[in-house]
Design an enzyme around this catalytic site. Structure first.
Site, PDB file in Angstrom:
ATOM      1  N   CYS A  87       0.837  -1.202   0.000  1.00  0.00           N
ATOM      2  CA  CYS A  87       0.000   0.000   0.000  1.00  0.00           C
ATOM      3  C   CYS A  87       0.876   1.258   0.000  1.00  0.00           C
ATOM      4  O   CYS A  87       1.464   1.591  -1.005  1.00  0.00           O
ATOM      5  CB  CYS A  87      -0.983  -0.035   1.173  1.00  0.00           C
ATOM      6  SG  CYS A  87      -2.354   1.142   1.021  1.00  0.00           S
ATOM      7  N   HIS A 196      -3.285  -5.677   1.447  1.00  0.00           N
ATOM      8  CA  HIS A 196      -2.497  -5.859   2.669  1.00  0.00           C
ATOM      9  C   HIS A 196      -2.393  -7.326   3.069  1.00  0.00           C
ATOM     10  O   HIS A 196      -3.211  -7.824   3.850  1.00  0.00           O
ATOM     11  CB  HIS A 196      -3.148  -5.083   3.814  1.00  0.00           C
ATOM     12  CG  HIS A 196      -2.997  -3.607   3.730  1.00  0.00           C
ATOM     13  ND1 HIS A 196      -2.070  -2.912   4.476  1.00  0.00           N
ATOM     14  CD2 HIS A 196      -3.649  -2.677   2.991  1.00  0.00           C
ATOM     15  CE1 HIS A 196      -2.159  -1.609   4.205  1.00  0.00           C
ATOM     16  NE2 HIS A 196      -3.116  -1.454   3.306  1.00  0.00           N
ATOM     17  N   GLU A 198      -0.455  -8.674   5.173  1.00  0.00           N
ATOM     18  CA  GLU A 198      -0.194  -8.833   6.606  1.00  0.00           C
ATOM     19  C   GLU A 198      -1.481  -8.896   7.427  1.00  0.00           C
ATOM     20  O   GLU A 198      -1.453  -9.272   8.603  1.00  0.00           O
ATOM     21  CB  GLU A 198       0.708  -7.697   7.116  1.00  0.00           C
ATOM     22  CG  GLU A 198       0.041  -6.352   7.351  1.00  0.00           C
ATOM     23  CD  GLU A 198      -0.217  -5.548   6.094  1.00  0.00           C
ATOM     24  OE1 GLU A 198      -0.564  -4.364   6.230  1.00  0.00           O
ATOM     25  OE2 GLU A 198      -0.077  -6.084   4.983  1.00  0.00           O
TER      26      GLU A 198
END
Length: 226
Positions: A87, A196, A198
Site C-alpha cells: 500500500c 495488505h 499482513e
C-alpha cells in the site's frame, strides 16, 4: 541462522506492527527499522508497510522516498535484497523508482476498505514463490490513492515481461490500469502491491483466512535456499 526481515516505520505508518507479526508467524525474526536510520542492521529483506507516511502530504510516499533509510534500501535492492512494499510502501517504491509507474487517487474519489479477490499472475518472485500462477486469493484492501497508472510503453513492458504480479478479480476497486494490483521489478526481488497481506495471516483477525502468509514464507524460503 535466523532470517531477519526489517520493517520500516515512517511518521504515519499504521501497519508496521502487523507486518512484524506476519514476519514472526512465517518463522523469521522481525527487525524494526526507523526511517531516519541509514543502518539496516544486517537484515536479509525489508518490508515497507502501509499507512499514511508524512500524512500523504505532497503525494503519497513522496516525502518518505527521501528518508535516510531509503538510501540504504535502494542501494541494497539494486544488489538483489528482497523488498516488499504494501500500500503506502508500494507508493514509496514508485516514488523511489525501484518500481515504475505511479499511484493516483481512486477513480471514485473515496477511501475504500474491503476484502479483495486477487489472481496471482507471477509466482516467480521472491515474495510469491509459495503461490501458483493463476491462484486466486483474498487479501484485505484499504486505500485512498490506489489507482496504479503508467504510460502505455511501461504497461506494455510490464505485461510482456510478466511483471504484473497480482490482478484484481470480480471488481476493479480503484480504476487501476489493466486491473493491476501489484508489480515487480525485472529481477523479481522488489514487489509492490496495494492490498495488505499482513492482514490475512491468521484465522482470528483480518479476513479470517491466511492467504497473505505466503508472501512472508516465500521470502523466508528463498533466503534460506539462497
Amino acid at each position: 541462522m535466523t532470517t531477519r526481515v526489517g520493517v520500516v516505520t515512517f511518521p504515519g505508518s499504521l501497519d508496521d506492527r502487523d507486518a512484524q507479526r506476519a514476519v514472526r508467524l512465517a518463522g523469521a525474526e522481525p527487525v524494526a527499522l526507523w526511517h531516519r536510520d541509514k543502518d539496516l542492521h544486517q537484515v536479509d529483506a525489508v518490508v515497507l508497510p502501509g499507512g499514511f507516511s508524512y500524512g500523504d502530504y505532497l503525494r503519497a510516499g513522496a516525502i518518505s522516498r527521501f528518508s535516510p533509510v531509503m538510501e540504504s534500501i535502494i542501494e541494497q535492492a539494486k544488489l538483489g535484497m528482497p523488498v516488499l512494499g504494501i500500500c503506502n510502501g508500494f507508493q514509496v517504491l514508485t516514488e523511489s523508482h525501484l518500481l515504475p509507474g505511479a499511484m493516483l487517487r481512486n477513480n471514485h474519489l473515496h477511501f475504500i476498505c474491503r476484502e479483495q479477490k486477487l489472481r496471482v499472475e507471477n509466482a516467480g518472485t521472491a515474495w510469491t514463490a509459495d503461490y501458483e500462477a493463476g491462484q486466486e486469493i483474498y487479501i484485505p484492501l484499504k486505500n485512498m490513492d490506489g489507482r496504479y497508472t503508467a504510460d502505455a510503453r511501461t504497461i506494455d513492458e510490464l505485461e510482456a515481461e510478466g511483471r504484473v504480479v497480482f490482478r484484481y478479480l470480480d471488481v476493479n476497486p480503484n480504476g487501476s490500469i489493466n486491473d493491476i494490483a501489484g508489480i515487480t521489478n525485472a529481477a523479481g526481488n522488489v514487489v509492490g502491491l496495494m492490498p495488505h497481506p499482513e492482514h490475512a495471516v491468521e484465522p482470528l483477525v483480518g479476513t479470517g483466512g491466511t492467504d497473505g502468509l505466503g508472501f512472508f514464507t516465500s521470502v523466508l524460503k528463498q533466503l534460506v535456499n539462497a
